[in-house]
Design an enzyme around this catalytic site. Sequence first.
Site, PDB file in Angstrom:
ATOM      1  N   GLY A 196       0.821  -1.223   0.000  1.00 29.85           N
ATOM      2  CA  GLY A 196       0.000   0.000   0.000  1.00 29.85           C
ATOM      3  C   GLY A 196       0.845   1.258   0.000  1.00 29.85           C
ATOM      4  N   LYS A 209       3.161 -10.362  -3.952  1.00 34.83           N
ATOM      5  CA  LYS A 209       3.952  -9.220  -3.476  1.00 34.83           C
ATOM      6  C   LYS A 209       5.427  -9.594  -3.332  1.00 34.83           C
ATOM      7  CE  LYS A 209      -0.140  -7.278  -1.240  1.00 34.83           C
ATOM      8  NZ  LYS A 209      -0.967  -7.326  -0.030  1.00 34.83           N
ATOM      9  N   GLY A 258      -5.817   0.062   2.103  1.00 39.76           N
ATOM     10  CA  GLY A 258      -6.676   1.177   2.540  1.00 39.76           C
ATOM     11  C   GLY A 258      -6.631   2.314   1.539  1.00 39.76           C
TER      12      GLY A 258
HETATM   13  N1  HSE Z   1      -5.954  -8.222   1.001  1.00 42.06           N
HETATM   14  C1  HSE Z   1      -4.720  -7.561   1.245  1.00 42.06           C
HETATM   15  C2  HSE Z   1      -4.362  -7.641   2.730  1.00 42.06           C
HETATM   16  C3  HSE Z   1      -4.705  -6.107   0.871  1.00 42.06           C
HETATM   17  O1  HSE Z   1      -5.101  -8.224   3.509  1.00 42.06           O
HETATM   18  O2  HSE Z   1      -3.309  -7.158   3.080  1.00 42.06           O
HETATM   19  C4  HSE Z   1      -4.608  -5.898  -0.609  1.00 42.06           C
HETATM   20  O3  HSE Z   1      -3.347  -6.263  -1.092  1.00 42.06           O
END
Ligand code: HSE
Length: 437
Positions: free
Chosen positions: A136, A207, A304
């Site tokens: 994020g 990721k 978020g």
């Molecule tokens: N679903 C992910 C999380 C957020 O729980 O971190 C989006 O990458």
Amino acid sequence: MNGASIGVGLLGLGTIGSGVVKLLRENNSQIEQRLGRRVEIKKILERDPEKLAALKLSSEMLAKNFDEILNDPAIQIVIELLGGIEPSRTYIREALLKGKHVVTANKDVISAHGKELFEAAAEGKADLYFEASVGGGIPVLHALKENLIANKIQEVIGIVNGTTNYILTRMHDEHVEFEQVLQEAQRAGYAEADPSSDIEGFDAARKIAILASIAFNTRVTPDDVFVEGITRITPEDINYARELGYVIKLLAIAKDLNGEIEVRVHPAFLPKEHPLSAVQGVFNAVYVYGNAVGETMFYGQGAGQMPTASAVVGDLMEIVRNLETNSTGRFPCTCYLEKEILPIGQIQTKYYLRLIVKDKPGVLASIAGVMGNHQVGLASVIQKRTLVVNEERMAEIVLITHEVLEQDIRDALAVLRGLSIVGSIENVIRVEEGAKS
Ligand code: HSE
């Protein structure tokens, strides 16, 4: 203020897209001052016109289709926030080939199709930025690509999934079962209605594929990542971890072992002193060890609306600066090596094993013997609890091994499963000692 405004086409006005509109508005004067240019969203591709109305955006901004954005000469930058593989992959590629710069938060596309998109960027002489795709708002991709560029990166370990970190944190704090926390998290909106991509580790795999590709200059896709989720973690495992001085975290691990790399996502015992052990709830963090810098850690909100918008608008502003200085292409594809990715059987680590065995003399010696036959040394053995299973007295034993080859422990466990003295192998969890710290 110099010249004309920079035109932006926005694909998707969902949570993140709306956050981008809000941030550009809220910090408008500061953004203009910092850039010396005005940034203007000219067109938006969005199925639901109500979303524009909710943000008091003119319905004239609504694009009928992607081509309207692609063929608009006043749009220099496309922000892709649709998510998923298609049509995002096609739109990003077409925009880049046309010479439009692209900002995306799309980890699915970047992790699986980064190569073809970077090739399109090179062909179109355009930039592709994707800071928001990992962690994020946490600025870790730029840190790896720019600030830490002088280092040989040896290790990247991330807590990059907020849902699973929230669940594990509550399991540690409240001694509750996984299923119960998951259901409560879903009711509270912390977990998706279909949480499988989070709890099975696939979100984290995408990721770490992106992080490893950048850190080690070699292409890593989600298919290269060994993945195991957190669904089998129990309060018993968490209690033993605590007693032994560890916490259990879902870790996304990438290591460069002199040119061969490991990339894996799984729950792990982590020493409670490790900086990542302090990361609680929905927060994310990425620990990076570089040969010059040593330990660093990047921490913040991994998802978020406004944290993700922070990364998207940051990328957008960097592209505007590149345009101003004619310096497009400063950070092209960084995967210029082809490093071998070790299969999971070839990794070396320690293991926690929890077994239910017959409670009678000689059992521990037999188990240690099987382990020894497979080069698995035991660092500690705990026996605390006896229980009755099918009218037979059984004991729960917990073993921590020395560092061993995963294939050896798999072979030893296959033998143990066939022994009459072994009732069940309740869990096997890797131990990440954080050797660099
Ligand atoms: N679903 C992910 C999380 C957020 O729980 O971190 C989006 O990458």
